[in-house]
Design a protein around this motif. Structure first.
Motif, PDB file in Angstrom:
ATOM      1  N   PHE A 356       0.837  -1.185   0.000  1.00 53.12           N
ATOM      2  CA  PHE A 356       0.000   0.000   0.000  1.00 53.12           C
ATOM      3  C   PHE A 356       0.882   1.249   0.000  1.00 53.12           C
ATOM      4  N   VAL A 357       0.437   2.258  -0.729  1.00 53.86           N
ATOM      5  CA  VAL A 357       1.137   3.542  -0.776  1.00 53.86           C
ATOM      6  C   VAL A 357       0.108   4.608  -1.120  1.00 53.86           C
ATOM      7  N   PRO A 390       9.953   4.052   3.340  1.00 54.30           N
ATOM      8  CA  PRO A 390       9.172   4.961   4.194  1.00 54.30           C
ATOM      9  C   PRO A 390       7.752   5.209   3.708  1.00 54.30           C
ATOM     10  N   ALA A 391       7.460   4.918   2.436  1.00 51.09           N
ATOM     11  CA  ALA A 391       6.162   5.270   1.860  1.00 51.09           C
ATOM     12  C   ALA A 391       5.206   4.100   1.749  1.00 51.09           C
ATOM     13  N   MET A 459       9.450  -0.165  11.126  1.00 44.67           N
ATOM     14  CA  MET A 459      10.073  -0.518   9.840  1.00 44.67           C
ATOM     15  C   MET A 459      10.291  -2.027   9.840  1.00 44.67           C
ATOM     16  N   ASP A 460       9.349  -2.749   9.227  1.00 46.51           N
ATOM     17  CA  ASP A 460       9.362  -4.206   9.313  1.00 46.51           C
ATOM     18  C   ASP A 460       9.777  -4.837   7.991  1.00 46.51           C
ATOM     19  N   VAL A 473      12.656  -7.078   2.004  1.00 47.87           N
ATOM     20  CA  VAL A 473      11.808  -5.965   1.581  1.00 47.87           C
ATOM     21  C   VAL A 473      11.277  -5.274   2.834  1.00 47.87           C
ATOM     22  N   TYR A 474      11.664  -4.008   3.019  1.00 48.16           N
ATOM     23  CA  TYR A 474      11.256  -3.256   4.210  1.00 48.16           C
ATOM     24  C   TYR A 474      10.166  -2.250   3.848  1.00 48.16           C
ATOM     25  N   SER A 475       9.311  -1.975   4.833  1.00 48.29           N
ATOM     26  CA  SER A 475       8.286  -0.947   4.667  1.00 48.29           C
ATOM     27  C   SER A 475       7.888  -0.431   6.039  1.00 48.29           C
ATOM     28  N   SER A 476       7.384   0.816   6.103  1.00 46.82           N
ATOM     29  CA  SER A 476       7.093   1.392   7.421  1.00 46.82           C
ATOM     30  C   SER A 476       5.907   2.345   7.432  1.00 46.82           C
TER      31      SER A 476
END
Length: 537
Positions: A356-357, A390-391, A459-460, A473-476
């Protein structure tokens, strides 16, 4: 001095500021705090902004009534406490590709019949199904409910160019029918009631996805199950005049869902490369047609030997949408909507993911990475590690329906082949909602027993046990989670502006277990048999 101005003028000035500044002004002094707290107009303006909504200027309800409805609506969504539920039988059984868009549930029940039903906003409103018949095979449908009262039906008719009857038809005549949704008749604003053209490759069973917003009718024509592997075709028409603004040919299996970012920017997610391509939409048919994207975002790199089986995306509402319904005091602001990307990866087996973004973030990347923009040569893709962590927010899972988001909310689909009753889980990516829940936790505010919310903002790394991607693959992107007290048993869940729809279907089985994706025989298709409308306002 500013504070010496009459309250009416000061209120008018505050209403011209971003709502975030109005909130800040409450802390300046007691005079502004009292003025803003006691002004219905300013409170309505603040709560609209906090909810990601916009005022409907066509509505004639007084501001006090609008504010009352807005506060009640937001309370029901926060507590997942619907104001009414309604069960609707689907007598003709729409197929698995039925869709939900701004209050309209619609789809194709047979190859020649299009059916639609407006989701009721009040419990005593009678549910009426509308049906439109076609003499040709309907391959897809689309609507633009709020803005144009427009219904789009795409039909295909094969034409054999050789005398050998054993050969497959080499071309199809495609017709795009522009009807008025409320009447089923040709749309009065369309100079051509039907737009016609022919495919130029060997399509066996053409299929298309449609988006209509503003002046543009956008669709991707494909044949994903064809043995001939014809190229995908992207079309942008000016629907009122029927004039072609953009046509682009791409290799087989390139595109699926078109996503509108702004009135003149189209995003196409490339299933072959895993890239998110930004295309310029010409303002009018006389402008030069682009032959390549001008900006590209790369998705995380797959491990060697793995491939994308699909890369679909969706966001609602679309930019430019303005409601014409005078009974609705407000509507969801398109620029704040969350975009969901559904990804399938073929690794040791099939694996599904979603990320999602915000649409505003995808637009903002054009400024942030302006050096990667090019209108002359194919641009260098911006690596995921530079734009994504971050997005974005990644999760595991894939589902048959993509109508799982509206605005900034996401309804978590039920587990495949789930048994028993489960609570609803609603995720909200509204940063204001995140801040509210964090503040409540920090200050230990006294919440009622119905309040069930938590924030996820770490940030998982994505859970990738099959090793689909080369690197972690990180996202937060932070979000809130709310879980309903009630439990339900549904085959699928989809989300709209006012409601959550629980769907019960016949012959339900996971999408990646199908041997034929789009062109199954009628008796093999999954069929919607019942809708449960949970209305929140």
């Amino acid at each position: 001095m500013l504070l010496d101005l009459p309250p009416e003028i000061l209120t008018h000035i505050l209403l011209s500021l971003p709502f975030t500044l109005v909130v800040i002004c409450q802390g300046v002094n007691h005079h502004l705090l009292a003025l803003i707290s006691e002004s219905i107009a300013l409170q309505y303006y603040i709560h609209l902004g906090m909810s990601g909504l916009a005022d409907n200027s066509c509505c004639n309800l007084p501001v006090s009534e609008r504010l009352s409805r807005l506060l009640a609506k937001e309370r029901r969504w926060e507590e997942l406490d619907f104001d009414f539920d309604k069960i609707v039988k689907v007598p003709f059984g729409l197929n698995i590709h039925a869709k939900l868009s701004t209050g309209l549930f619609y789809g194709v029940s047979t190859n020649e019949r299009f059916c639609s039903m407006r989701i009721p906003s009040v419990p005593d409103r009678e549910v009426k199904w509308q049906e439109v018949y076609s003499e040709r095979r309907i391959i897809s449908s689309g609507v633009c409910v709020y803005e144009h009262d427009l219904q789009v039906l795409v039909t295909a008719q094969p034409r054999t160019l050789c005398t050998n009857a054993a050969e497959f038809p080499t071309i199809h005549e495609i017709q795009v029918h522009l009807n008025q949704l409320s009447t089923g008749e040709p749309h009065p604003d369309a100079q051509q009631a039907t737009i016609s053209f022919e495919t130029h490759e060997e399509f066996e069973n053409p299929y298309t996805e449609i988006v209509c917003t503003g002046d543009n009718l956008i669709f991707v024509l494909m044949d994903p199950d064809s043995r001939n592997k014809p190229g995908d075709q992207v079309y942008v028409y000016e629907w009122r005049t029927g004039q072609l603004k953009l046509r682009h040919s791409a290799p087989f299996h390139s595109y699926h869902y078109p996503l509108v970012l702004t009135a003149d920017i189209l995003l196409l997610s490339n299933q072959n490369t895993g890239e998110l391509e930004y295309w310029r939409i010409p303002k009018n048919p006389s402008e030069p047609t682009p032959n390549q994207p001008f900006f590209i975002l790369a998705s995380p790199q797959l491990r060697s030997g793995n491939t994308f089986t699909y890369l679909r995306c969706r966001a609602e509402p679309n930019p430019g949408i303005r409601p014409c319904d005078v009974s609705k005091p407000f509507y969801t602001a398109p620029q704040h909507a969350i975009v969901v990307f559904c990804i399938g990866v073929q690794s040791t087996g099939f694996v599904g993911f979603m990320f999602f973004v915000h649409r505003s973030s995808l637009v903002g990347f054009l400024d942030k990475f302006s050096s990667s923009t090019s209108f002359t040569n194919r641009p260098r893709p911006v690596p995921y590690d530079e734009w994504g962590p971050p997005a974005c927010r990644w999760i595991n899972g894939e589902r048959s329906w993509i109508e799982i988001t509206f605005g900034q909310r996401f309804i978590v689909p039920p587990p495949e082949r789930a048994t028993g009753r489960k609570p609803l889980t609603l995720i909200d990516f509204n940063p204001i909602d995140v801040a509210k829940v964090l503040a409540a936790e920090k200050h230990r505010l006294q919440m009622g027993p119905e309040f069930h919310a938590m924030v996820v903002q770490a940030m998982d790394p994505l859970n990738d046990p099959d090793g689909c991607f080369e690197n972690a693959v990180y996202s937060s992107l932070p979000y809130t989670i709310r879980i309903s007290q009630e439990k339900y048993s549904f085959s699928a869940l989809i989300l709209d502006e006012e409601s959550i729809l629980g769907i019960k279907v016949r012959n339900y089985f996971p999408v990646h277990h199908r041997t034929v994706t789009f062109c199954q025989q009628e008796d093999e298709e999954e069929r919607v048999k019942e809708l449960h409308i949970l209305h929140y306002g």
